[in-house]
Design a protein around this motif. Sequence first.
Motif, PDB file in Angstrom:
ATOM      1  N   ASP A  30       0.837  -1.194   0.000  1.00 29.90           N
ATOM      2  CA  ASP A  30       0.000   0.000   0.000  1.00 29.90           C
ATOM      3  C   ASP A  30       0.877   1.251   0.000  1.00 29.90           C
ATOM      4  OD1 ASP A  30      -1.805   2.034   0.425  1.00 29.90           O
ATOM      5  OD2 ASP A  30      -2.991   0.918   1.875  1.00 29.90           O
ATOM      6  N   ASP A  43      -5.437  -4.114   8.562  1.00 29.22           N
ATOM      7  CA  ASP A  43      -6.000  -4.339   7.228  1.00 29.22           C
ATOM      8  C   ASP A  43      -6.753  -5.665   7.232  1.00 29.22           C
ATOM      9  OD1 ASP A  43      -6.611  -4.066   4.565  1.00 29.22           O
ATOM     10  OD2 ASP A  43      -4.536  -3.908   3.884  1.00 29.22           O
ATOM     11  N   THR A  65      -8.812  -0.445   5.654  1.00 29.04           N
ATOM     12  CA  THR A  65      -8.882  -1.387   4.548  1.00 29.04           C
ATOM     13  C   THR A  65      -9.548  -0.794   3.311  1.00 29.04           C
ATOM     14  OG1 THR A  65      -9.825  -3.532   3.897  1.00 29.04           O
ATOM     15  CG2 THR A  65     -11.037  -2.256   5.542  1.00 29.04           C
ATOM     16  N   ALA A  66      -9.233  -1.396   2.165  1.00 36.41           N
ATOM     17  CA  ALA A  66      -9.886  -1.019   0.908  1.00 36.41           C
ATOM     18  C   ALA A  66     -11.222  -1.723   0.737  1.00 36.41           C
ATOM     19  CB  ALA A  66      -8.966  -1.354  -0.271  1.00 36.41           C
ATOM     20  N   ARG A  67     -11.552  -2.645   1.635  1.00 33.54           N
ATOM     21  CA  ARG A  67     -12.818  -3.374   1.551  1.00 33.54           C
ATOM     22  C   ARG A  67     -13.941  -2.466   2.049  1.00 33.54           C
ATOM     23  NH1 ARG A  67     -11.479  -9.045   1.667  1.00 33.54           N
ATOM     24  NH2 ARG A  67     -13.674  -9.536   1.956  1.00 33.54           N
ATOM     25  N   CYS A 111     -12.184   3.238   5.534  1.00 30.06           N
ATOM     26  CA  CYS A 111     -11.983   2.727   4.172  1.00 30.06           C
ATOM     27  C   CYS A 111     -10.916   3.532   3.443  1.00 30.06           C
ATOM     28  CB  CYS A 111     -13.296   2.778   3.390  1.00 30.06           C
ATOM     29  SG  CYS A 111     -14.577   1.698   4.045  1.00 30.06           S
ATOM     30  N   LYS A 112     -10.138   2.844   2.641  1.00 31.09           N
ATOM     31  CA  LYS A 112      -9.159   3.486   1.770  1.00 31.09           C
ATOM     32  C   LYS A 112      -9.851   3.932   0.478  1.00 31.09           C
ATOM     33  CE  LYS A 112      -5.573   0.320   3.435  1.00 31.09           C
ATOM     34  NZ  LYS A 112      -4.625  -0.738   3.037  1.00 31.09           N
ATOM     35  N   PRO A 113      -9.405   5.055  -0.114  1.00 32.74           N
ATOM     36  CA  PRO A 113      -8.361   5.970   0.369  1.00 32.74           C
ATOM     37  C   PRO A 113      -8.857   6.791   1.552  1.00 32.74           C
ATOM     38  CG  PRO A 113      -9.384   6.854  -1.598  1.00 32.74           C
ATOM     39  CD  PRO A 113      -9.979   5.490  -1.393  1.00 32.74           C
TER      40      PRO A 113
END
Length: 228
Positions: free
Chosen positions: A12, A53, A80-82, A101-103
């Motif tokens: 990341d 993450d 996390t990106a989830r 959440c990412k970003p």
Amino acid sequence: MARILLVEDGRDSSAPLLLGHLQGAGHEVEQVEDGSAALERILSMPPALTLLDIVLPRIDGIQVLETVRSYGNHPIIMLTARAQEADRLLALDLGADDYVCKPFSPREVVARIHTVLRRHAQWRDTAARPSTAVRFDDPRGNACLEGRALRLTRRELLLLRALSRDPGRVFTRSKLLEAAFPEAFDVNERAVDGHIKNLRKKLAAAVPSHDWIRSVYGVGFSFAERPA
């Protein structure tokens, strides 16, 4: 200010920026890149808080969260990106203190860390006050009622903490919702009723000679000490 464990798999690109903000805020940061190493670190030498993450090598973040929660109340923020609702609800139901959440904005993450750490410090202060028949064992997240161990869910534990903090005070459902679902914004206040019902049953099973939680019609609930 605090020791933070950052659990990322190393791919990341936002991790260095976040590290800089955390260190700039005075935190000491350690990074590990797989779930197995994170689990060993949290259980053996727990940091003040973990940023976790979900997608990780060896053991995923959800498994790490679930295992850690079976041992105690260690502060965990999912990072996390989830972004799917199902993932968010699962993590929060398993006991995550927050879900980002990412970003993301590194400054917001730092602010959320401070909020979670303040909340846990308040819980520790509450547990240390010998003002009720309830005692808490923070390292394992357990509670006792007049010396009898209680097997509580996380929501029940949070409700009992809030109610027993100030015996006799009537807490509205809104206040109890904030206490038991601090990370959720879409939970109905009536969700409190079901958890209170289950908590009452467990308190009555442990010490049946007293009605520990009283209902105040149209307002909420209060914790009732035994008469002196």
